[in-house]
Every structure is written in C-alpha cells, then in structure tokens.
Design a protein around this motif. Structure first.
Motif, PDB file in Angstrom:
ATOM      1  N   PRO A 139       0.837  -1.290   0.070  1.00 36.67           N
ATOM      2  CA  PRO A 139      -0.128   0.031   0.072  1.00 36.67           C
ATOM      3  C   PRO A 139       0.820   1.185   0.069  1.00 36.67           C
ATOM      4  O   PRO A 139       1.803   1.363   0.679  1.00 36.67           O
ATOM      5  CB  PRO A 139      -0.768  -0.135   1.260  1.00 36.67           C
ATOM      6  CG  PRO A 139      -0.725  -1.452   1.639  1.00 36.67           C
ATOM      7  CD  PRO A 139       0.528  -2.228   1.225  1.00 36.67           C
ATOM      8  N   ILE A 140       0.606   2.318  -0.890  1.00 35.32           N
ATOM      9  CA  ILE A 140       1.213   3.440  -0.809  1.00 35.32           C
ATOM     10  C   ILE A 140       0.410   4.341  -0.013  1.00 35.32           C
ATOM     11  O   ILE A 140      -0.567   4.830  -0.194  1.00 35.32           O
ATOM     12  CB  ILE A 140       1.268   4.020  -2.337  1.00 35.32           C
ATOM     13  CG1 ILE A 140       2.035   3.259  -3.095  1.00 35.32           C
ATOM     14  CG2 ILE A 140       1.842   5.294  -2.277  1.00 35.32           C
ATOM     15  CD1 ILE A 140       1.925   3.386  -4.590  1.00 35.32           C
ATOM     16  N   MET A 141       1.430   5.174   1.095  1.00 33.46           N
ATOM     17  CA  MET A 141       0.805   6.294   1.806  1.00 33.46           C
ATOM     18  C   MET A 141       0.911   7.475   1.220  1.00 33.46           C
ATOM     19  O   MET A 141       1.938   7.830   0.603  1.00 33.46           O
ATOM     20  CB  MET A 141       1.650   6.351   3.082  1.00 33.46           C
ATOM     21  CG  MET A 141       1.297   4.946   3.842  1.00 33.46           C
ATOM     22  SD  MET A 141      -0.309   4.349   4.322  1.00 33.46           S
ATOM     23  CE  MET A 141      -0.891   5.827   5.187  1.00 33.46           C
ATOM     24  N   GLU A 142      -0.241   8.245   1.078  1.00 28.71           N
ATOM     25  CA  GLU A 142      -0.177   9.429   0.282  1.00 28.71           C
ATOM     26  C   GLU A 142      -0.540  10.757   1.292  1.00 28.71           C
ATOM     27  O   GLU A 142      -1.554  10.527   2.075  1.00 28.71           O
ATOM     28  CB  GLU A 142      -0.999   9.601  -0.718  1.00 28.71           C
ATOM     29  CG  GLU A 142      -0.622   8.617  -1.739  1.00 28.71           C
ATOM     30  CD  GLU A 142      -1.573   8.792  -3.246  1.00 28.71           C
ATOM     31  OE1 GLU A 142      -0.987   8.177  -4.185  1.00 28.71           O
ATOM     32  OE2 GLU A 142      -2.363   9.521  -3.331  1.00 28.71           O
ATOM     33  N   LEU A 143       0.181  11.665   1.365  1.00 35.29           N
ATOM     34  CA  LEU A 143      -0.292  12.816   2.185  1.00 35.29           C
ATOM     35  C   LEU A 143      -0.778  13.941   1.266  1.00 35.29           C
ATOM     36  O   LEU A 143       0.146  14.238   0.247  1.00 35.29           O
ATOM     37  CB  LEU A 143       1.007  13.467   3.109  1.00 35.29           C
ATOM     38  CG  LEU A 143       1.273  12.350   4.172  1.00 35.29           C
ATOM     39  CD1 LEU A 143       2.522  12.949   5.092  1.00 35.29           C
ATOM     40  CD2 LEU A 143       0.110  11.934   5.067  1.00 35.29           C
ATOM     41  N   LEU A 144      -1.603  14.720   1.271  1.00 35.10           N
ATOM     42  CA  LEU A 144      -2.379  15.624   0.451  1.00 35.10           C
ATOM     43  C   LEU A 144      -1.991  16.971   1.017  1.00 35.10           C
ATOM     44  O   LEU A 144      -2.514  17.074   2.123  1.00 35.10           O
ATOM     45  CB  LEU A 144      -3.624  15.331   0.117  1.00 35.10           C
ATOM     46  CG  LEU A 144      -3.803  13.956  -0.414  1.00 35.10           C
ATOM     47  CD1 LEU A 144      -5.452  13.550  -0.514  1.00 35.10           C
ATOM     48  CD2 LEU A 144      -3.289  13.588  -1.795  1.00 35.10           C
ATOM     49  N   ALA A 145      -1.789  17.980   0.250  1.00 33.69           N
ATOM     50  CA  ALA A 145      -1.360  19.304   0.909  1.00 33.69           C
ATOM     51  C   ALA A 145      -1.486  20.275  -0.193  1.00 33.69           C
ATOM     52  O   ALA A 145      -1.335  19.916  -1.600  1.00 33.69           O
ATOM     53  CB  ALA A 145       0.027  19.390   1.724  1.00 33.69           C
ATOM     54  N   PRO A 146      -1.837  21.469  -0.046  1.00 41.67           N
ATOM     55  CA  PRO A 146      -1.839  22.443  -1.114  1.00 41.67           C
ATOM     56  C   PRO A 146      -0.660  22.642  -2.098  1.00 41.67           C
ATOM     57  O   PRO A 146       0.504  22.989  -1.569  1.00 41.67           O
ATOM     58  CB  PRO A 146      -2.186  23.973  -0.556  1.00 41.67           C
ATOM     59  CG  PRO A 146      -3.019  23.381   0.874  1.00 41.67           C
ATOM     60  CD  PRO A 146      -2.152  22.170   1.336  1.00 41.67           C
ATOM     61  N   GLY A 147      -0.970  22.121  -3.408  1.00 40.99           N
ATOM     62  CA  GLY A 147       0.161  22.088  -4.298  1.00 40.99           C
ATOM     63  C   GLY A 147       1.257  21.176  -4.159  1.00 40.99           C
ATOM     64  O   GLY A 147       2.287  20.921  -4.872  1.00 40.99           O
ATOM     65  N   ALA A 148       1.030  20.060  -3.294  1.00 44.68           N
ATOM     66  CA  ALA A 148       1.845  18.931  -2.922  1.00 44.68           C
ATOM     67  C   ALA A 148       1.146  17.440  -2.685  1.00 44.68           C
ATOM     68  O   ALA A 148       0.101  17.623  -2.269  1.00 44.68           O
ATOM     69  CB  ALA A 148       2.940  19.335  -1.864  1.00 44.68           C
ATOM     70  N   LEU A 149       2.066  16.584  -3.300  1.00 47.64           N
ATOM     71  CA  LEU A 149       1.737  15.316  -2.978  1.00 47.64           C
ATOM     72  C   LEU A 149       2.858  14.589  -2.557  1.00 47.64           C
ATOM     73  O   LEU A 149       3.903  14.692  -3.040  1.00 47.64           O
ATOM     74  CB  LEU A 149       1.388  14.527  -4.168  1.00 47.64           C
ATOM     75  CG  LEU A 149       1.182  13.006  -4.167  1.00 47.64           C
ATOM     76  CD1 LEU A 149       0.002  12.488  -3.063  1.00 47.64           C
ATOM     77  CD2 LEU A 149       0.702  12.286  -5.412  1.00 47.64           C
ATOM     78  N   TYR A 150       2.810  13.925  -1.368  1.00 45.77           N
ATOM     79  CA  TYR A 150       3.683  12.994  -0.634  1.00 45.77           C
ATOM     80  C   TYR A 150       3.522  11.724  -0.614  1.00 45.77           C
ATOM     81  O   TYR A 150       2.229  11.399  -0.295  1.00 45.77           O
ATOM     82  CB  TYR A 150       3.967  13.577   0.808  1.00 45.77           C
ATOM     83  CG  TYR A 150       4.353  15.025   1.017  1.00 45.77           C
ATOM     84  CD1 TYR A 150       5.769  15.367   1.026  1.00 45.77           C
ATOM     85  CD2 TYR A 150       3.503  15.864   1.031  1.00 45.77           C
ATOM     86  CE1 TYR A 150       5.972  16.343   1.036  1.00 45.77           C
ATOM     87  CE2 TYR A 150       3.642  17.199   1.188  1.00 45.77           C
ATOM     88  CZ  TYR A 150       5.354  17.707   1.415  1.00 45.77           C
ATOM     89  OH  TYR A 150       5.452  19.008   1.350  1.00 45.77           O
ATOM     90  N   MET A 151       4.323  10.701  -1.234  1.00 48.76           N
ATOM     91  CA  MET A 151       4.201   9.314  -1.438  1.00 48.76           C
ATOM     92  C   MET A 151       5.339   8.585  -0.581  1.00 48.76           C
ATOM     93  O   MET A 151       6.431   8.825  -0.596  1.00 48.76           O
ATOM     94  CB  MET A 151       4.138   8.933  -2.696  1.00 48.76           C
ATOM     95  CG  MET A 151       3.225   9.521  -3.581  1.00 48.76           C
ATOM     96  SD  MET A 151       3.146   8.897  -5.130  1.00 48.76           S
ATOM     97  CE  MET A 151       4.726   9.703  -6.078  1.00 48.76           C
ATOM     98  N   LYS A 152       4.810   7.451   0.225  1.00 48.82           N
ATOM     99  CA  LYS A 152       5.661   6.655   0.828  1.00 48.82           C
ATOM    100  C   LYS A 152       5.315   5.020   0.454  1.00 48.82           C
ATOM    101  O   LYS A 152       4.328   4.909   0.143  1.00 48.82           O
ATOM    102  CB  LYS A 152       5.437   6.677   2.351  1.00 48.82           C
ATOM    103  CG  LYS A 152       6.755   6.257   3.389  1.00 48.82           C
ATOM    104  CD  LYS A 152       6.556   6.647   4.608  1.00 48.82           C
ATOM    105  CE  LYS A 152       7.552   6.245   5.503  1.00 48.82           C
ATOM    106  NZ  LYS A 152       7.513   6.503   7.035  1.00 48.82           N
TER     107      LYS A 152
END
Length: 279
Positions: free
Chosen positions: A109-122
């Motif tokens: 599973p890919i963890m995603e953090l969503l934020a204004p203007g950005a996507l973080y993936m682990k």
C-alpha cells in the motif's frame, strides 16, 4: 529556483506519473442538460457549485476513493481510504494498487499525504528507501493530480464542481443510509480553476490544458446540508504511452464529518532526493 529544486520537481513529477503507469503500461494489473430546479426550489447548478464550501463548513471527514481505468481491454481499479481536513486542505490516504493476475499483491500500500500544491508518497518503490517520502509538486502535473496519484484529492474533487456549467436534478437517493439529492452534469475545468482555492487553482488550470478535454461529466450526491456524500467524475486522460485517451472514472465517498485529522507533513530530511529507478 535552484538547480536542486528543479531536479526534485522534475523527478517528483516522473514518480507520480509512474504510479498510474504501473497499471496502464500492462504490468500485470487485473480487472478488477440544462440546469433545472429540484423539488426544494434550488437551482441545480448553484447547488452543485456550492458543494465545496459546504465541505469547508463541515471541517473534515473520512474518505474512500476509487479510480477505474479502462485500457487495452483491461479494467483496472485503484482504491484508497483515509481522512481529510477541508479547512487546512490536508489529508492522508492509504492507496491500494490492484492484484496481479495470479492474485498476488504487486505493490505494498502506498501512503499519500495531500497538501496544497503537493503530494507526498511513501512505499513508492522504484529504489526509494522504505523510510523516505517522495514529494511531487502537483502544479507540475498535466492532470493536476486528479488522476496521477491513483486517488483524487477530496477537496480538488469538490472544487471541480465549482466549474459546473450544466446540472440536472435526477432525484432522491441514499448513500450509506443517508438521504441525498442526486445531480448529474458537466463541469468545465478552466472555469473551476478560476473559482478554486489558492491550493487548487494552478493544479486545475494545468488539468484543463493537460486532459484530452476540459469538460468533465459528473454525478454528485448531496445531503441536506449541501455536503458531498459521493461524487463521480469521468476524465479523459492521455498518459503519454499511447495515442488514444484513457477513460478514467474517479469516485470519492465522504462520511463521518468532523472526524479528527492528524496530518503532519514530512520534514526535509525525510524526503528522498536520490534518483528514482525506472519501472
């Protein structure tokens, strides 16, 4: 912008595109009108356009996402689940990629953090250490991250509706036991970008130029408070690996409004700066 920042931006865009292309490249994924007033006298287009504001008033919710793609006779489904804070514009999703034809899980599973203007993936793979995040500038993506990340940002999904140009009241329905009003129509991504929040304005503008068409058919289900309980968009996406557009249907379910959301974005030291392996 420094040369290092430019490198990270180009690298991040490629990584995010790779997430979708894992399935679209045939790498073993399995199948898995005019505006009218409703019965309560509300104008359908305006009702739909206000849905994003209603979510901000609700503060937060839990979310489930589903993204279906049809390419080469194969249907692929990517699912996600998590929470979202509509005031801070941040969220967390666990994204599950499809099984391979033998039934095995091809990716963690890919963890995603969503934020204004950005996507973080682990857990992205492709040579990225398990304890590191990959940061993607969503403004650099041709689809504004409506498709590439495998899950549509819940607030971006709502803000697409700000560009509603047609909407028809279909009737009353239920979503997970909650009475809702069902609307069907078409949104214009360019118009949505003009009215979107600062965090989504550039991303939606990029999507308006990057998709095969900037017209997005939708079905949305609103509760008595005007909040989205379910929204389904149908995008036409060109992934760069084939000449024909890929049909993409993105569905977002929102529930448990007011749920606590604890999202902490990674520190700079936790973001991977190395080279991403080709998949």
């Amino acid at each position: 912008m420094t040369e290092r920042q430019q490198h990270r931006r180009r690298q991040g865009a490629g990584v995010a595109a790779g997430l979708l292309c894992v399935c679209l490249a045939g790498s073993g994924c399995a199948e898995s009108g005019a505006a009218v007033d409703d019965s309560r006298g509300r104008d359908a287009v305006e009702e739909v356009q206000r849905a994003a504001d209603a979510l901000v008033g609700a503060r937060s919710s839990k979310a489930r996402t589903s993204m279906e793609m049809a390419t080469g006779g194969t249907r692929v489904t990517i699912r996600g689940e998590g929470v979202y804070d509509f005031r801070r514009r941040v969220g967390r999703l666990k994204v599950l990629l499809p099984q391979d034809p033998a039934g095995a899980i091809a990716h963690r599973p890919i963890m995603e953090l969503l934020a204004p203007g950005a996507l973080y993936m682990k857990n992205r793979g492709a040579g990225v250490p398990a304890d590191k995040w990959v940061r993607v500038d969503t403004r650099s993506l041709s689809d504004g991250n409506l498709v590439t990340g495998g899950a549509t940002d819940p607030f971006a999904a709502a803000e697409v509706l700000r560009g509603a140009r047609t909407a028809t009241y279909v009737g009353k329905n239920e979503v997970a036991g909650t009475p809702v009003r069902h609307y069907r129509g078409t949104a214009d991504l360019g118009a949505a970008a003009q009215d979107a929040s600062d965090g989504n304005k550039e991303a939606l503008a990029a999507a308006a130029k990057g998709f095969a068409t900037d017209q997005v058919p939708f079905d949305v289900y609103l509760d008595d408070a005007g909040r989205i309980r379910k929204v389904r968009h149908r995008f036409s996406f060109v992934n760069g690996q084939q000449s024909d557009a890929v049909a993409v249907a993105s569905t977002t379910l929102l529930y448990d409004f007011g749920a606590p959301v604890d999202v902490r974005l990674p520190d700079g030291d936790d973001i991977f700066a190395g080279k991403i392996a080709e998949e």
